[in-house]
Each structure stands twice: as structure tokens, then as C-alpha cells.
Design an enzyme around this catalytic site. Structure first.
Site, PDB file in Angstrom:
ATOM      1  CG  ASP A  29      -1.775   1.236   1.361  1.00  0.00           C
ATOM      2  OD1 ASP A  29      -1.636   2.158   0.525  1.00  0.00           O
ATOM      3  OD2 ASP A  29      -2.587   1.302   2.295  1.00  0.00           O
ATOM      4  CB  VAL A  30       2.116   3.461  -2.716  1.00  0.00           C
ATOM      5  CG1 VAL A  30       2.571   2.333  -3.627  1.00  0.00           C
ATOM      6  CG2 VAL A  30       0.803   4.063  -3.203  1.00  0.00           C
ATOM      7  CG  ASN A  63       4.209   4.609 -13.003  1.00  0.00           C
ATOM      8  OD1 ASN A  63       3.686   5.696 -13.221  1.00  0.00           O
ATOM      9  ND2 ASN A  63       4.215   3.636 -13.887  1.00  0.00           N
ATOM     10  CE1 TYR A  68      -4.425  10.704 -11.940  1.00  0.00           C
ATOM     11  CE2 TYR A  68      -4.565  12.348 -13.673  1.00  0.00           C
ATOM     12  CZ  TYR A  68      -4.019  11.180 -13.168  1.00  0.00           C
ATOM     13  OH  TYR A  68      -3.076  10.492 -13.901  1.00  0.00           O
ATOM     14  CE  LYS A  70      -0.698  11.076 -11.531  1.00  0.00           C
ATOM     15  NZ  LYS A  70       0.353  10.063 -11.261  1.00  0.00           N
ATOM     16  N   PRO A  92       2.809  11.332 -18.909  1.00  0.00           N
ATOM     17  CG  PRO A  92       2.534   9.114 -18.382  1.00  0.00           C
ATOM     18  CD  PRO A  92       2.799  10.438 -17.766  1.00  0.00           C
ATOM     19  N   GLY A  93       0.214  11.449 -21.462  1.00  0.00           N
ATOM     20  CA  GLY A  93      -1.071  12.056 -21.774  1.00  0.00           C
ATOM     21  C   GLY A  93      -2.155  11.004 -21.761  1.00  0.00           C
ATOM     22  CB  THR A 119      -3.358   1.810 -19.308  1.00  0.00           C
ATOM     23  OG1 THR A 119      -3.806   3.031 -18.716  1.00  0.00           O
ATOM     24  CG2 THR A 119      -2.033   2.044 -20.025  1.00  0.00           C
TER      25      THR A 119
END
Length: 281
Positions: free
Chosen positions: A83-84, A110, A176, A180, A206-207, A211
Site C-alpha cells: 500500500d504505497v 508510478n 487528480y 499530479k 504521459p497524456g 491502459t
């Protein structure tokens, strides 16, 4: 020398005396969190750099998924649950990697989550859930990796996943975006704090990447009535990309491999845009 490398989501090569990807020295990595980019990265890295003996720990909250990826990589990989957003869990992940592979050379922060939510509807719970993983997770991961690298006296590389959302604010992803922006700030602050210990800290942004994260966002757009058909969200977001299409994971891995290689040894505190020209800064 046996080396260990920690990655979150992305799984890439290392750097120079720490673990040079071109001279066959031993390498290891931990992949925390997502699977799509990291798994495809390993396949590219293995094909192009087969002389190197990569060692990796695949770390995820979902240990079953982590084990599947580790099994695909083979005996040079281990799987760890993490669990980061929890410091003790992150420390245990690093300890397991060092115990298996000898030391830590590269850390990839990441792991990340997102949520589609109109600006006026974002709640405190929404805010904390996103920030705990995307922001606090990067802080903890960077600190704990740096402690290990400093104790080793070997230097190292820390690589963070930012986003185009760390350069521009979007009203359907305000929390979000804030997380970032925090990643970019933490990257710069850590670069200044850790340079004397020969630890470089960089990020990539990234754009629109095909995924599971974007599949989730597509479902959320549909459920909120913001789109009418599957893939409409990603297709509409991709219209402003200068290169004319959304990214594939393999479009990202050239930059991430570079950031973990000896070629980036004189670079720190930077965020590389990998978005096909979607955001120009």
C-alpha cells in the site's frame, strides 16, 4: 554487484555503476501498482537488453496480479503486496527487495488512481483518497528509497509518474490534477534535497494512454452521462494530440528506460512530457 530497483507501475532499466543496462551487470526492480505499462515495458526491455540480468519485484495492492506479472518475468522477479500510502508497507517492500537482490538502485513511484468527478462535486473523501495514493505515496516512496540509497552510499535514481494533469487543470479531474501537480513539485523538491547524495529525481508526464486507467475513465464518463458510446471519451480527448493518436504503453517506455539509464545521470528535477504533443509548455 547485485542491484535492486523499485518501480511503481513502470518497470524499466537502471543506470551506470548502479546497474548499467548495456554492460550485462545485474539489475532488479519493483513494479508497484498498475500492470499494463509495466508489463509491456519488461517485454521490450528484455528483448532489447537481453544481456543484462534484470531483477525485479512486482509490487501491487493486489498480490494475485503482482504474482501473475512476476511469474511471467520468471525467476528473476519476486512479488510483494504494498500500500504505497502506508509508510510501513513501503518500507517492507523495499526491505523485501533488498533482501532478495542486495541493494536498491532505481525507484519508480508510478502507482496512481483517478476519478471522473465534476469540480463542484469533489468531496473531502474523494480528495484524500486520490491524494493519499498519488501524492503521499510519492512522498513516502521517495523518502524511503532515498534512505536506502543513502545508507548504501551508492546513489540512485528515483522516477515519478506525473501527467499532463500535472501541467494543466481539468474540471472533471480537479483532485487528480492537484495530485499530479504535487508529483511535479515533489520531484523538484526531492531533486534539490538529494543531489548531494548522488540521487537524481525526475518525472515523466504521459497524456492519453490506452491502459486500464483510461478504460475506467471511459466507464465513468458513460455512467455520468458525459458520453454516449464506449471509447468516446478517449477518442475525444485524443483529438488535440498533435501526433494524431492516443499513446500505447510502448510509446512511454523509451523515456522511462532513458530516465533509469546512465544516459540520464546528469539530469535531475525535470518532468518529461510524453503526450504526443497534447500539452506544449
Amino acid at each position: 554487484m547485485r542491484g535492486a530497483r523499485i518501480a511503481a507501475l513502470d518497470d524499466v532499466g537502471a543506470g551506470k555503476s548502479r546497474t548499467d543496462t548495456s554492460n550485462g551487470t545485474s539489475q532488479a526492480a519493483i513494479s508497484q501498482g498498475g500492470l499494463d505499462v509495466g508489463h509491456r515495458q519488461w517485454k521490450i526491455d528484455h528483448r532489447d537488453r537481453c544481456r543484462a540480468r534484470h531483477r525485479r519485484c512486482v509490487a501491487d495492492r493486489d498480490i494475485v496480479s503482482a504474482r501473475k506479472i512476476a511469474d511471467t518475468i520468471g525467476p528473476s522477479a519476486i512479488a510483494v503486496q504494498v500500500d504505497v500510502s502506508d509508510r510501513a508497507s513501503t518500507r517492507a517492500m523495499i526491505a523485501a527487495t533488498v533482501d532478495a537482490f542486495g541493494q536498491l538502485d532505481v525507484m519508480f513511484n508510478n502507482a496512481g488512481i483517478s476519478q471522473t468527478c465534476p469540480f463542484m462535486d469533489v468531496t473531502e473523501d474523494d480528495w484524500h483518497r486520490i491524494m493519499d495514493v498519488n501524492g503521499l505515496g510519492v512522498l513516502i516512496g521517495t523518502q524511503e528509497a532515498a534512505r536506502q540509497m543513502t545508507a548504501q552510499g551508492t546513489g540512485g535514481k528515483i522516477i515519478n509518474t506525473a501527467s499532463i494533469a500535472g501541467k494543466q487543470g481539468y474540471p472533471l479531474f480537479a483532485h487528480y490534477c492537484a495530485s499530479k501537480f504535487a508529483v511535479v513539485a515533489l520531484t523538484q523538491a526531492a531533486a534539490r534535497a538529494l543531489a548531494a547524495d548522488r540521487i537524481t529525481v525526475n518525472a515523466f508526464a504521459p497524456g492519453v494512454v490506452r491502459t486500464e486507467l483510461w478504460a475506467q475513465l471511459d466507464r465513468e464518463f458513460l455512467s455520468l452521462g458525459l458520453t454516449d458510446t464506449p471509447d468516446q471519451a478517449i477518442n475525444e480527448f485524443s483529438q488535440s494530440i498533435l501526433l494524431g493518436r492516443s499513446a500505447r504503453p510502448e510509446d512511454i517506455t523509451g523515456v522511462t528506460t532513458f530516465l533509469a539509464s546512465a544516459g540520464s545521470d546528469y539530469i535531475t528535477g525535470q518532468t518529461y512530457m510524453v503526450d504526443g504533443g497534447m500539452v506544449l509548455i
